[in-house]
Design a protein around this motif. Structure first.
Motif, PDB file in Angstrom:
ATOM      1  N   VAL A 167      52.765  33.913  39.650  1.00 26.46           N
ATOM      2  CA  VAL A 167      52.727  33.115  38.429  1.00 26.46           C
ATOM      3  C   VAL A 167      51.274  33.033  37.954  1.00 26.46           C
ATOM      4  N   LYS A 168      51.107  32.781  36.665  1.00 22.97           N
ATOM      5  CA  LYS A 168      49.776  32.839  36.073  1.00 22.97           C
ATOM      6  C   LYS A 168      48.862  31.702  36.518  1.00 22.97           C
ATOM      7  N   SER A 169      49.424  30.723  37.225  1.00 24.65           N
ATOM      8  CA  SER A 169      48.579  29.652  37.760  1.00 24.65           C
ATOM      9  C   SER A 169      47.832  30.090  39.019  1.00 24.65           C
ATOM     10  N   ALA A 170      48.096  31.304  39.503  1.00 18.38           N
ATOM     11  CA  ALA A 170      47.398  31.823  40.683  1.00 18.38           C
ATOM     12  C   ALA A 170      45.893  31.869  40.412  1.00 18.38           C
ATOM     13  N   SER A 171      45.114  31.601  41.425  1.00 18.23           N
ATOM     14  CA  SER A 171      43.655  31.631  41.277  1.00 18.23           C
ATOM     15  C   SER A 171      43.170  33.075  41.188  1.00 18.23           C
ATOM     16  N   ARG A 172      41.936  33.226  40.754  1.00 16.15           N
ATOM     17  CA  ARG A 172      41.334  34.559  40.691  1.00 16.15           C
ATOM     18  C   ARG A 172      41.315  35.209  42.076  1.00 16.15           C
ATOM     19  N   THR A 173      40.992  34.421  43.089  1.00 16.78           N
ATOM     20  CA  THR A 173      40.968  34.952  44.452  1.00 16.78           C
ATOM     21  C   THR A 173      42.348  35.445  44.872  1.00 16.78           C
ATOM     22  N   GLU A 174      43.386  34.651  44.557  1.00 11.96           N
ATOM     23  CA  GLU A 174      44.760  35.040  44.894  1.00 11.96           C
ATOM     24  C   GLU A 174      45.164  36.307  44.156  1.00 11.96           C
ATOM     25  N   LEU A 175      44.774  36.398  42.889  1.00 14.89           N
ATOM     26  CA  LEU A 175      45.126  37.571  42.091  1.00 14.89           C
ATOM     27  C   LEU A 175      44.464  38.833  42.650  1.00 14.89           C
ATOM     28  N   VAL A 176      43.198  38.743  42.955  1.00 18.63           N
ATOM     29  CA  VAL A 176      42.467  39.899  43.496  1.00 18.63           C
ATOM     30  C   VAL A 176      43.103  40.357  44.805  1.00 18.63           C
ATOM     31  N   ALA A 177      43.398  39.407  45.692  1.00 23.53           N
ATOM     32  CA  ALA A 177      44.022  39.751  46.972  1.00 23.53           C
ATOM     33  C   ALA A 177      45.396  40.376  46.753  1.00 23.53           C
TER      34      ALA A 177
ATOM     35  N   ARG B  29      44.820  38.803  28.319  1.00 26.64           N
ATOM     36  CA  ARG B  29      44.746  40.197  28.790  1.00 26.64           C
ATOM     37  C   ARG B  29      43.301  40.610  29.025  1.00 26.64           C
ATOM     38  N   ASP B  30      42.447  40.315  28.057  1.00 29.22           N
ATOM     39  CA  ASP B  30      41.041  40.705  28.183  1.00 29.22           C
ATOM     40  C   ASP B  30      40.342  39.922  29.294  1.00 29.22           C
ATOM     41  N   GLY B  31      40.734  38.651  29.467  1.00 24.68           N
ATOM     42  CA  GLY B  31      40.130  37.838  30.512  1.00 24.68           C
ATOM     43  C   GLY B  31      40.484  38.352  31.905  1.00 24.68           C
ATOM     44  N   VAL B  32      41.753  38.714  32.096  1.00 25.17           N
ATOM     45  CA  VAL B  32      42.180  39.261  33.383  1.00 25.17           C
ATOM     46  C   VAL B  32      41.477  40.589  33.647  1.00 25.17           C
ATOM     47  N   ALA B  33      41.409  41.428  32.624  1.00 27.37           N
ATOM     48  CA  ALA B  33      40.740  42.727  32.773  1.00 27.37           C
ATOM     49  C   ALA B  33      39.272  42.532  33.146  1.00 27.37           C
ATOM     50  N   ARG B  34      38.616  41.575  32.505  1.00 30.03           N
ATOM     51  CA  ARG B  34      37.203  41.314  32.805  1.00 30.03           C
ATOM     52  C   ARG B  34      37.025  40.811  34.239  1.00 30.03           C
ATOM     53  N   ASP B  35      37.914  39.896  34.665  1.00 29.05           N
ATOM     54  CA  ASP B  35      37.834  39.385  36.038  1.00 29.05           C
ATOM     55  C   ASP B  35      37.993  40.518  37.051  1.00 29.05           C
ATOM     56  N   LEU B  36      38.940  41.410  36.796  1.00 33.88           N
ATOM     57  CA  LEU B  36      39.182  42.505  37.732  1.00 33.88           C
ATOM     58  C   LEU B  36      38.006  43.473  37.776  1.00 33.88           C
ATOM     59  N   GLU B  37      37.444  43.765  36.623  1.00 39.40           N
ATOM     60  CA  GLU B  37      36.266  44.642  36.581  1.00 39.40           C
ATOM     61  C   GLU B  37      35.123  44.033  37.387  1.00 39.40           C
ATOM     62  N   GLU B  38      34.933  42.720  37.253  1.00 33.86           N
ATOM     63  CA  GLU B  38      33.858  42.042  37.980  1.00 33.86           C
ATOM     64  C   GLU B  38      34.101  42.071  39.489  1.00 33.86           C
ATOM     65  N   GLU B  39      35.366  42.195  39.897  1.00 35.68           N
ATOM     66  CA  GLU B  39      35.716  42.244  41.320  1.00 35.68           C
ATOM     67  C   GLU B  39      35.739  43.668  41.865  1.00 35.68           C
ATOM     68  N   GLY B  40      35.346  44.635  41.038  1.00 33.23           N
ATOM     69  CA  GLY B  40      35.230  46.006  41.523  1.00 33.23           C
ATOM     70  C   GLY B  40      36.402  46.917  41.233  1.00 33.23           C
ATOM     71  N   PHE B  41      37.368  46.449  40.430  1.00 35.68           N
ATOM     72  CA  PHE B  41      38.480  47.305  40.038  1.00 35.68           C
ATOM     73  C   PHE B  41      38.109  48.106  38.792  1.00 35.68           C
ATOM     74  N   ASP B  42      38.800  49.193  38.586  1.00 32.64           N
ATOM     75  CA  ASP B  42      38.607  50.023  37.401  1.00 32.64           C
ATOM     76  C   ASP B  42      39.807  49.814  36.479  1.00 32.64           C
ATOM     77  N   VAL B  43      39.650  49.004  35.428  1.00 34.04           N
ATOM     78  CA  VAL B  43      40.744  48.756  34.486  1.00 34.04           C
ATOM     79  C   VAL B  43      40.800  49.943  33.523  1.00 34.04           C
ATOM     80  N   VAL B  44      41.770  50.825  33.757  1.00 28.46           N
ATOM     81  CA  VAL B  44      41.816  52.096  33.027  1.00 28.46           C
ATOM     82  C   VAL B  44      42.593  52.000  31.726  1.00 28.46           C
ATOM     83  N   ALA B  45      43.373  50.912  31.540  1.00 27.69           N
ATOM     84  CA  ALA B  45      44.140  50.771  30.306  1.00 27.69           C
ATOM     85  C   ALA B  45      44.660  49.350  30.190  1.00 27.69           C
ATOM     86  N   THR B  46      44.947  48.943  28.946  1.00 30.61           N
ATOM     87  CA  THR B  46      45.676  47.707  28.692  1.00 30.61           C
ATOM     88  C   THR B  46      46.782  48.037  27.695  1.00 30.61           C
TER      89      THR B  46
END
Length: 220
Positions: A109-119, A21-38
């Protein structure tokens, strides 16, 4: 903020594994998203969605106090404007169908790459249905099966020829910009047709519109 800039998308991450959870949140923040809650479960997801109304919710399917489908339904009840994108280790047919029936806009699925997830998060926020390759066919097959079953007489509202044409492209997964290019229309005109169709059919968003089009054979 200039006219070209967009506000940061507000995302909530629901998963019961803290490191993931924290890793995904960190990746999204680094890509310019605002993670407002977990959140780590169904109850927490409902409460936090009600408090922060995120644009997109990333949802795991296996939670300690219920299923991701239950959490999806609960989140959308508390925050109807949110869109849910499932991010799960499971690609089982029943999990995928339960998530979609509960209101999820897509399933990765969780095997998706960071690029795929962001898109996928950006596409979900834009109202598109996003699925891991292979799962989209499963969903299409299920809706075709449902649409083939006997049902009540067809009393759907009448769409104009142009609205039907736009709807066919929506069913094939094209964005408004792609449809505009196909039909030599402006992006705004396509959006106006989409909004008019949503109002006529009393549907809430593009995901529901896509389902409607598939159910009525407009994706052929």
């Amino acid at each position: 903020m200039t006219g070209e800039e967009r506000p940061r998308l507000r995302v909530m991450v629901v998963d019961d594994h803290p490191m993931w959870r924290d890793g995904v949140a960190r990746d999204l923040e680094e890509e310019g998203f605002d993670v407002v809650a977990t959140a780590d479960g169904v109850g927490a997801a409902r409460r936090r969605a009600a408090a922060v109304a995120p644009d997109v919710v990333l949802m795991d399917m296996q939670l300690p106090d219920g299923s991701g489908a239950e959490a999806t339904a609960g989140v959308l009840e508390m925050s109807p404007s949110s869109r849910v994108l499932v991010l799960s280790a499971s690609d089982e047919r029943d999990d995928v169908l339960q998530a979609v029936k509960a209101g999820a806009s897509g399933y990765l699925v969780k095997s998706a790459s960071r690029t795929e997830l962001v898109a996928a998060v950006r596409a979900t926020a834009d109202g598109q249905a996003v699925f891991t390759p292979g799962l989209a066919g499963l969903i299409l097959g299920e809706y075709r099966r449902i649409s083939a079953e006997p049902g009540p007489a067809d009393d759907r509202p009448t769409l104009t020829a142009r609205e039907t044409e736009v709807l066919r492209y929506v069913a094939k997964g094209l964005s408004a910009k792609q449809i505009a290019r196909k039909l030599s229309l402006s992006h705004r005109t396509v959006e106006n047709h989409v909004q008019a169709t949503l109002r006529k059919l009393q549907l809430g968003n593009r995901v529901e519109l896509t389902r409607y089009a598939i159910e009525h054979g407009l994706d052929e």
